[in-house]
Every structure is written in structure tokens, then in C-alpha cells.
Enzyme design. Structure first.
Site, PDB file in Angstrom:
ATOM      1  N   GLY A  11       0.815  -1.080   0.088  1.00  0.00           N
ATOM      2  CA  GLY A  11       0.037  -0.003   0.049  1.00  0.00           C
ATOM      3  C   GLY A  11       1.022   1.255   0.092  1.00  0.00           C
ATOM      4  N   CYS A  12       0.318   2.366  -0.387  1.00  0.00           N
ATOM      5  CA  CYS A  12       1.129   3.527  -0.279  1.00  0.00           C
ATOM      6  C   CYS A  12       1.454   4.055   1.031  1.00  0.00           C
ATOM      7  CB  CYS A  12       0.233   4.622  -1.207  1.00  0.00           C
ATOM      8  SG  CYS A  12      -1.467   4.807  -0.472  1.00  0.00           S
ATOM      9  N   TYR A  13       0.609   4.202   1.886  1.00  0.00           N
ATOM     10  CA  TYR A  13       1.196   4.582   3.286  1.00  0.00           C
ATOM     11  C   TYR A  13       2.093   3.626   3.808  1.00  0.00           C
ATOM     12  CZ  TYR A  13      -2.837   8.197   3.599  1.00  0.00           C
ATOM     13  OH  TYR A  13      -3.602   9.150   3.198  1.00  0.00           O
TER      14      TYR A  13
END
Lengths: 343, 343, 343, 343
Positions: free
Chosen positions: D146-148
């Protein structure tokens, strides 16, 4: 005085509620939204959650009995149908859509919808406040102007009326924040699509074109074709209109400025900027001001005009309240004294 | 091939370094900045901190010996003075400022500065890549076009050259991101002043006006006055130019499209959009593309044109590299294959 | 009542003028700016060009004679020097800088400047309106809180005071629009640098850290260290503060909400949002509201808090006027009824 | 090598196409979109109109025969169903959704959907490129992070692995551009709602929370609870993660920096910034870089970390291509040499 707003979920309606709720002579009696009736205002507009209102169904009988003025802030077509029954009952109607602004066949052609009943269309007064105050004061149906025409006409009318411009087509290049496209869910209104972006739309087809032409002919006393190109710029609010016209022989920049001064000496919302200071939309943001500037280009014999307004205020809700004030004989600035929000 | 960039601290220079550092045939030899010599590139442009360069003093002898091509990305006036000594030594010079784009007296009048030495001015070729490839291939001094003229001329030249437009003034309404104003410290470039704002500037006085007129006359074979109004819109990059001209009798929208097709069939960076899709600056952001669209307004007999570019790429650094490619006989797209960054 | 604003060219001063000029009980008597004395207000703030004011030199004798209240909206250090002579003369002083908010040695350490005279420092009341109304009503010097502390303290104080949080360090993660950095010319405030960008600054060094700690200890009755990280986000106005603290055993989300309700039942500017609706800066923009929400994370036994304000209104000018109202015994909302501007 | 992208109409897919179309070793064979099959790529992504692709229906047999690698860029749930049949046929699958990142019961709990078949879930390797290169090189199913978590884990893992942080909850405060919410039509993604706004969402509920915790425990060798609060900031791209953790006794800022240096000495996309320079999302925009900085707050014994990535590149499409490179034994930077686009 009790007022109602119909179509109470768009950005323009949010502004109407913001302004009306602080208006010294007005009480918001009803907010009508068929799609979200029963919801609290704060659900639709969390920024106004402190105002205690609940959206209601459309109910013409109730409105006719209980309110004095109805603002229509619904999409084109709605007021054609809903406004006449209310007006029949003596309710003053202020329509923010385009239904009552054009000749019926022109409306049909540019909006692709059936025009309102002719009888009521004939009653309607065009609500460009600075130019039609007397008629507005008597009107039972007020057709509030479009956002682009408000800016363009305020700049052009004094010059056209004075005969300063040759009867050649006028170029009107508009730049608008995206709120003019409404709060509906469209790909083109997403942040990712608007941010960092500028683009033209409805080129040659925008329905504000005939509105400008009609009023120029009617009040400017001279027919001009208008070439109007609107553009979206990456901001929420504001319109800047840049206009171009060919000067008649003998007209100087000072003459043009004098036309503006004469026209707007008493106009509390028109600011004629000092020379060399050009209108900026952020300097009118949130206010009912229209800022104006012009330049005569001696190389080409053309005048370049610029007008800046907040499209949701002077271009919609603010002018609607200004028209209410004119209609009721209140001070023109009642409820409209908010200064621009900067930065 | 060794290249240098002079004036290496502005936004345009940042783009030059970004592009040149990935160019397959080029090595960045020197980055010259008199104001910040000795600093690392990453101090000036942290986004490029991974590239190991240190800014240097201007040293004409060293550059003349060690580099083959120099890009001047300094403010107007610098290249007039610094370019000729380098060119004397056989270094190819590509100037991104306005010094070598105009007749000397016109330069003096619009820029308020002394023009460069006539001998070198006469050597300079105007670097609108799609229109001057042959001359650029031989040139030792290339005057890279201004950002607005690039967009406006790419749209207008095919039509003017074909004689489609009446010789009346053309209206060019430009909308630019603020990076065109440079990275200098000015109140008008602050975020708080630009965000949510649109405004015109230098109305009737912008130095790109005579540049457009000159090239239209030279290559379009017909003199047109240009009424040019630039506007700042709240974004960092991108230019949209909207143009308006009166059509000569008998020209149809299809005819105009055919002019564009003929002119740009082989042009890798010109995208003629499908009908009804209008150029958007974000769809060319970071790339060397120029997107074009037009519409004939039958009500007024005018054509409305739109051109979108990234002002820092096709409007500056990208076109400069495109000109380098033409000059060196490399593929026109070498180093310029980056696609637009969206959203 | 005559008021003056000292340091009248920053964004916060613009807000003060916007609010004071519509205040029912106030007359703006003087706008003081040593750097731009003699200029018209409209030159500095074109959005306020319709207000007829001219900036003046600092003249303590004149002010002492002619005005009742002076707002200091100058950089830190100015009020330390200029405020005491005015206060000596009985003028009420409201300071928007940090000079009067801290113990002298803490001020010296975090601001790097000499503190104001101790006598006057001891007179000063901290102007967090909702928490110090009684003292403010008597104060002759009011130290208006910092923008971040206003948001953080309004959220934290009821919980700390109730003993809900363990005495471990609190994490305060702030996000602010760039107007907090002022209107000065800095590279980091340029549109090109702020747009599309988020970044931390002054990590571990921001002067609002000891201000939060001091007030938490003073009024919360319990010492907490604060780990405060401010961030700039690409907008002009608004602060969102996200806070994290460890709950003491036995405290539920409902308990915490009850603390907030008890604290703010009578507070006209505090809006406790419905569950699941989180504060958004745009929903308070231009208004004096502070929106609050919290969540108890059962997995970790921590509370997550959020507070949104307009940094220039509740975080500066608006709260300053709120304090004026408290001081003068006027309704707390006088002059502060403007609703948020959305979108 | 032929690749396909499934779910080809979102912002992440646009980035995949942008990157893959310039990748030296890859040919885009198919773009699959069930909702818009038959349309040209340029209709969905006008910025890529020059690339000649047409969207196709999902056809597992055809893909299995004709392509070597499939990227899944569809919403959560799609790859659980569609990926296994392709993987059965020996196609390498890189999944950008969350389906293959978590233990099945955790996935069910946080995503509210059925997990993928256990057999394939067990095959999947977590694609945090810098931390799992060897396993990725052998994997047939790669779960792209995921990005975070990408930003948070790159900052945290070296410190957790070294045992520098006490096993108390870590605070992760994330700030993301709106593109992370996808290109779907939601009120909250409109320009008018996002511009000038910052707000938290999914507080205590974001599905990236267990992803961070799982990998910290797995690779960091120590269990930490994570308190994760994501925020939307008004920009299209970019994530800044600010992290807070309590230091174990004896750890200095230099020790922590040394952990980072040791971990990332060979990592081409990790930039450890000079002291006092904090990561800015715009300085990585459009690139695969992750910029890191930290500070030890001696007053509280905590470390404050910051990591900036482009959420669509290192946080999605770029890292997916990086993983492809690792899987194929190509240079890790193949196709990923684009520098950040600034300003």
C-alpha cells in the site's frame, strides 16, 4: 419577511443560505430539496451545521401560504414548471436558472428545453441590478442573470450604450472556477482533473452567449454578436471575463472610463480600479463586488476590458439578494456587506 | 557531447537539467550561476539532489574549450552580452531569453534594453522547431521562442500561411501558470496571492506581442496585428492560448483542420485532438507536446483556436532540446520521450 | 470605540481590518505601518480598496490620546518594545505575536529575543477566549494565543483537566496553510514551491511547543510534554491539528465527549461534530469556528483528536476580536457572525 | 516481454501505462477494463492519446497464452478472484490491491471481503522492493505494498529491526493527495470539496494499519501497535508520512541515521536528505524516489520521522515495475529513471 430556497443542495444555494441567514430583514422559512428532503442542512453543508434547518419536500400550497419570496436555485427547467403556480399566488420569485432570461425560441435552441409559459416569461424582469433597478422594484418574477453575463455586461453596457464600440463581433473570453459546474458528480469536476489544469468547454455553444447578445441589444441599443469562450481554471470560485471590442473613431481611454464612472457613480458594488491595477478574482472572493478595468490598445484600435466577480455571489446568490433588496425597497447593500476573503 | 547551462537557478533551468541529464547523447558538463556558484545543484533544486553537479562561475574561456553547446536560461539582457564571445569560439548557443528573437529596435522598445550585436543577431535562427528545422540544423545561434508565441504560432501559422484569416487584428488570450514569472521573490508570486486567483497582467505591453507579429508576417506571409492579453491562473505549469480570428470567405472548419494536418503530419509533438475534445494543460504537463483544437463559429464567421503546452517544456527547455536535436541531426525526440504527468 | 492596528500589512492584519470594519461597536481609527506609512490601504490590500484608510507612522502619543484599544499584529519583538508605553497610558493592548505568552526565559530560548518588561508580562492574560473569559474581561494586556496552540488546546484542555490522559508526551501533528508564514518574500512561500507539496518544518523547534505545554500545565493541572510537528499543506488558510494521547484506565469515548460537551456547552464558536464526521478546514474558512472530533482507538488505548480552525480568524484576528468583546462586555459574537466560505 | 494491466482506468493504471510504455524491456500487450472495453486508451486518458491502445475485455485464456506478466490495478476483491487462474498458467502476477498483503482473517476484518484462496495467498511475496528483493526475484505472485505502508515502513524498518524503538504504539500521521481515493465519482473527491481543505478520514479504521503492523513484526522482529491517521491534503499526488516513536535508552540521532545508511546504501530510490532538510512530496513527484529525514527530540526521548513518496509511483505503479525488474533480473532502475517534476 419569510423566504424559501428551492433546490437547496447546490453550491449556489449554500451561498444563498449563508447570505440570507445574516440578512437583517429576512427569515429563512424553508429550504426545499426533493432529493434530500428530511435531511438536516448540516448534512448537506457541514460548514453551515450551526444553522438549524431541515430540508423539505416541494409543497406549493404550503409555500404559497407561508413565504413571501422564493429563490429558485435549481437546474434549468425546474423553475419553468414550479415558479408559475407560486407566482400566481402572489409570491415574489427570484430565479437563478436561465429559464426566464431569453426569448422562448432562443431558450429552446440553446438550452434544449421547453420554455416557461409565455405569460410569466413576459412578466419576468432581467435582474442585472445596476441596470434595471426600477423595473426590479416592481417585478414579481426576477430572472437573475448568469454568472458570465453579469461580469461581461457590467463591463460592456456603458460603452455599448454610449456607442463607443463598432458593431463588429465582441470577443468575450471567460475564466471560471469549477463551482460554476455545480456540485454534481462528474469526472470533469474531480480534483485530480481540475487541479493544475486550464481548458475551454462548450466552445461556440455556451448558453450565456445569447443572454449577453440580448441584453446588449436591449439596453445597449446596438446589436453585437458575441464570440464567447468559457474556460475552467483551477479554483473553486470566481470569474474573470476578458473582453475585446473595436473602438469607434475618436474614442479615447479617458472617454471610456468616463462612461464607466457615469454609469456606476452610485453603485455600491462596482469598483473601478485605479489605472494599471487589473481585476483579480481573489480580491472579490466571497463578496458582491465587481471589479473593472480597461485598456485602449492604440496599435489595434481595440479596447481590452476585464471584469472580476465571485461567480457564486455577484454572479448568483449575492445579486439575487441585491435584487430582493431592490424589490423590497431595502438598502441595496442589506445583508451584502461581507468583504472579500483574502488570501 | 558536452553541454552547459547558463543561469542555472530558474525553473526553466531546472527543466533543462531534468531533460538533459536523461538525454542519450548529451553530458551536462557545466551549470553556470554567478549568484550561487559553488553550491551543489541539490541545494538549489532538491528534487534533483541525486544528480551530482556543482554550480560554477561564468568562465568564457573554460566553456569555449570544454563544451560544445551552451543553453542560456538567464534573464533578458544576459545573452546579448555573454553569448557572442562563446559563439565566436564556435560553441553552439541556444538562447531561451528574448534577446535574439526581434528586430533590434523592436527589442529595445518592448524590452527596454540594448539589443545584442547586429552581426550575431543576424546569425540567429528562430527556434520554432516545427517551422524552421532546416535553418536550425545549420544555425550557430538559436533563438528559442517565447512560451506564449510557441503555443499561439503553432496554432496560427498553418492558417495564416494558407490565407484563411482576414488581415484584421487577431485576439490572443493567454492563460499561464505562475512558473512563467520565474523563481524570483515577488509578492505576486506568493502562494497566498496566486491561489484561487486569476488576473491579467502587462495588458497591451507584453513583449511576446511583437514576437508573434514578426513570425506571422515572416512565415505566415501576411501581416496581422495581435491583441495579446496574458493571464495568470493558479497552477505551476502550463499555458493555454485561446485565439480568435476572422475567416476569409469560403473557408470551412474542415479546410482549417486540413491545414493543420498537412502542417503537422510528421510532427511528433503536435497532437491534433479529436473534434469536441479541447486542449487541457494538464494533459501535456511535463511533456513536449502541443495539443491543438479549433472551432468555426458560424454565427460570427470567426475561428476559435486553442493550444496547450507545458510552458517550461515545449515553451522553453523541451523545445530548446528539440532544437539541439535538430541542430545535431539526432532524432527529434531524443531525450524528449517523457509522457505527460497526470493527474 | 476607537481602535488601532499596528503592523498593518500582513495577512493577519488584513483579517483584523476585514472584521473590525464591520464590527457594530468599533471604529478603526488608525492603521500603523512604519514600512508603508502614507500608502492607502487599498494599495496594500486591494480587496479592501473600498475602505478609506491611509497607513500611518507609529506615534505613541497620538495613539495614546486618540484610541482605546490597540491590536499588535507585528512580528515577534515589536510589541515587547512598543506595547508597554501605550499600556502605561491606559490603552488596552491585544498582542497577536508571541511576546506575552511565555515565561521570560522560555521566550528567550524559543524566540531568540529579549522578553518584554516583566511588569507588563505579569499583567498579560492569555487570550484563549473560551478558557479565560473572566480574566480577559479585566485585562489591560491580552496575549492572543498562537494559531496551533488555539486548535490544540481547545481540543486537549477539557480532557487533560479531567485527568483523562496519562502524563506521557502528547503528539501534536499540525497542518497549516501557508498564510501562517506571513506575506513576506521567501522562496518557500512561492506558489511554485507550495502547490502540490506537503512538508514538515521547524521539527522539534517550533515556538508554539512551550506555549502548549505551559497552558496545559497551568489550566489542565497536569504537566505533559508535547511533541509538536508542524506541516505546510498547499492552501492559503486553515489549520488542522491531529492529537494523540494515551488514555488513563477506565475512560471511554463517551466520557471524553462529555468532557467536551461540559466545557463548550455555552461556547458559540466551538462546534462538536457528530460522530464520524471529522473536522475539515474548509468548513471553518473565514469564520471564527473551531470544529472538534475525537476517536478512541481500543487497539492501542489512545485517543485521536482533531481540531480545525481558520488560522487567520480563530487562530489570530477573530479570536483577538472575541477577546475585545470579552474585555468590553459586548456579546462574545459581536462582529464575528460571518459564516464559513464554502467552497 | 509482454505485459497486461487489469483494471486499466484508474489513476494508478494511468501511471503503469506511462511507465511501462517507456520501459526498455517491456511491451504493453493488453489493457483490460471490463467497464470500458472497446474504448481507446486516449478516451480514458487523453494525456496518453498518442499511445495506440484499445481497452479489452477480461479473457483469462487469451492472457494466459499471450502475456508473461499481469499487473492487477483493480479495486480490492478483483485479484482474489481473477489472479489465481492466471497464476495457475504460469503468468507472473503483480497485485496493486490489498488482497494478498494480509493474513486471511485480518483481510476479512479490515477489508470486509473474502480473502483469496489460501494456496495462492501463501505464494505471495510482499513487494516492498528494498526489503524483499531475493524473495521477489523468485515470486510468482507479488503483493505490491500500500502507499502509506511503503512510506512508513521504509522509514521505520531499519530502526525497528535494530531495536531502537520501545515496543509502545507508534503514531503514523499520513498526508495524501486525493488521487489515492481513485478516479471514481465521489462527492469528497470534487475539486470544490478538496481545494483549500485538509481533513482526516477512516480514523482508527484504515486498512493500511494491519499491513504496517504485520510487516514491522515480520521483518522488524518486534511487535508494535500502530496508530494510523490518514489525512487528505489539497493536491493530486504525493504522500508525506510523519512517524513518532519512543527511543530505547542510549540511542542517538546519529545511531538512527547509521541504521538508515546501512539499510539503504545500495538503494537507488532512497534519498537520505541532509540534516535539516525535510522531505517534500513535490520533490519526488512523478518519480520512484522515497525521501527520508528524522529528528531526535531530546525533550521527550522520541524520534520524529518523515518519508515522502509519490503515492502513484513508489506507492503503486513505480514500485510494481521495480518489483518486475527484480523478478526478471533486470536492473532495478529499468524504466524508472524519470526525475521528479518540479515545480
Amino acid at each position: 419577511m419569510n423566504v424559501a430556497v428551492v433546490g437547496a443542495t447546490g453550491y449556489g444555494s449554500g451561498e444563498l443560505v449563508r447570505i440570507l441567514s445574516r440578512h437583517p430583514h429576512v427569515k429563512i422559512h424553508s429550504l426545499v430539496s426533493s432529493s434530500r428532503a428530511g435531511e438536516r442542512l448540516g448534512t448537506v453543508f457541514p460548514h453551515l451545521a450551526h444553522l438549524e434547518h431541515t430540508l423539505e419536500e416541494w409543497n406549493v400550497d404550503k409555500l404559497a401560504k407561508q413565504v413571501d419570496v422564493v429563490f429558485f436555485a435549481a437546474p434549468a427547467g425546474v423553475s419553468s414548471e414550479w415558479l408559475p403556480p407560486l407566482a400566481e399566488e402572489g409570491v415574489v420569485a427570484i430565479d437563478l436558472a436561465g429559464d426566464f432570461r431569453l426569448e422562448p425560441e432562443v431558450y429552446q435552441q440553446w438550452y434544449g428545453q421547453n420554455p416557461p409559459p409565455t405569460a410569466w416569461l413576459n412578466q419576468a424582469q432581467y435582474g442585472l441590478s445596476e441596470w434595471n433597478a426600477e423595473a426590479i422594484a416592481q417585478a414579481d418574477v426576477i430572472a437573475n442573470p448568469g454568472c458570465y453575463p453579469t461580469a461581461a455586461l457590467l463591463a460592456l453596457l456603458p460603452l455599448v450604450q454610449a456607442g463607443a464600440l463598432e458593431a463588429t463581433p465582441l470577443v468575450i473570453d471567460g475564466k471560471s472556477g469549477i463551482s460554476g459546474a455545480g456540485r454534481g458528480l462528474k469526472l470533469g469536476s474531480l480534483f485530480g482533473e481540475v487541479e493544475g489544469n486550464v481548458f475551454s468547454y462548450k466552445v461556440g455553444k455556451h448558453q450565456h452567449t445569447p443572454e449577453m447578445e440580448r441584453i446588449l441589444a436591449l439596453w445597449g441599443k446596438e446589436s453585437h454578436r458575441v464570440i464567447f469562450t468559457p474556460q475552467i481554471v483551477p479554483m473553486s470560485r470566481g470569474i474573470l471575463v476578458t473582453g475585446y471590442g473595436k473602438l469607434r473613431q475618436g474614442w479615447s481611454e479617458k472617454d471610456l472610463r468616463d462612461c464607466w464612472k457615469a454609469a456606476y457613480e452610485q453603485a455600491p458594488f462596482i469598483r473601478l480600479l485605479e489605472e494599471d491595477r487589473w481585476p483579480r478574482t481573489k480580491e472579490v472572493r466571497g463578496s458582491n463586488f465587481c471589479d473593472l478595468q480597461l485598456h485602449v490598445d492604440h496599435r489595434t484600435g481595440h479596447v481590452v476590458l476585464a471584469a472580476a466577480i465571485d461567480n457564486l455571489v455577484k454572479g448568483a446568490a449575492g445579486q439575487a439578494v441585491q435584487n430582493l433588496n431592490l424589490r423590497m425597497g431595502w438598502p441595496e447593500t442589506a445583508g451584502l456587506t461581507m468583504d472579500p476573503l483574502f488570501p
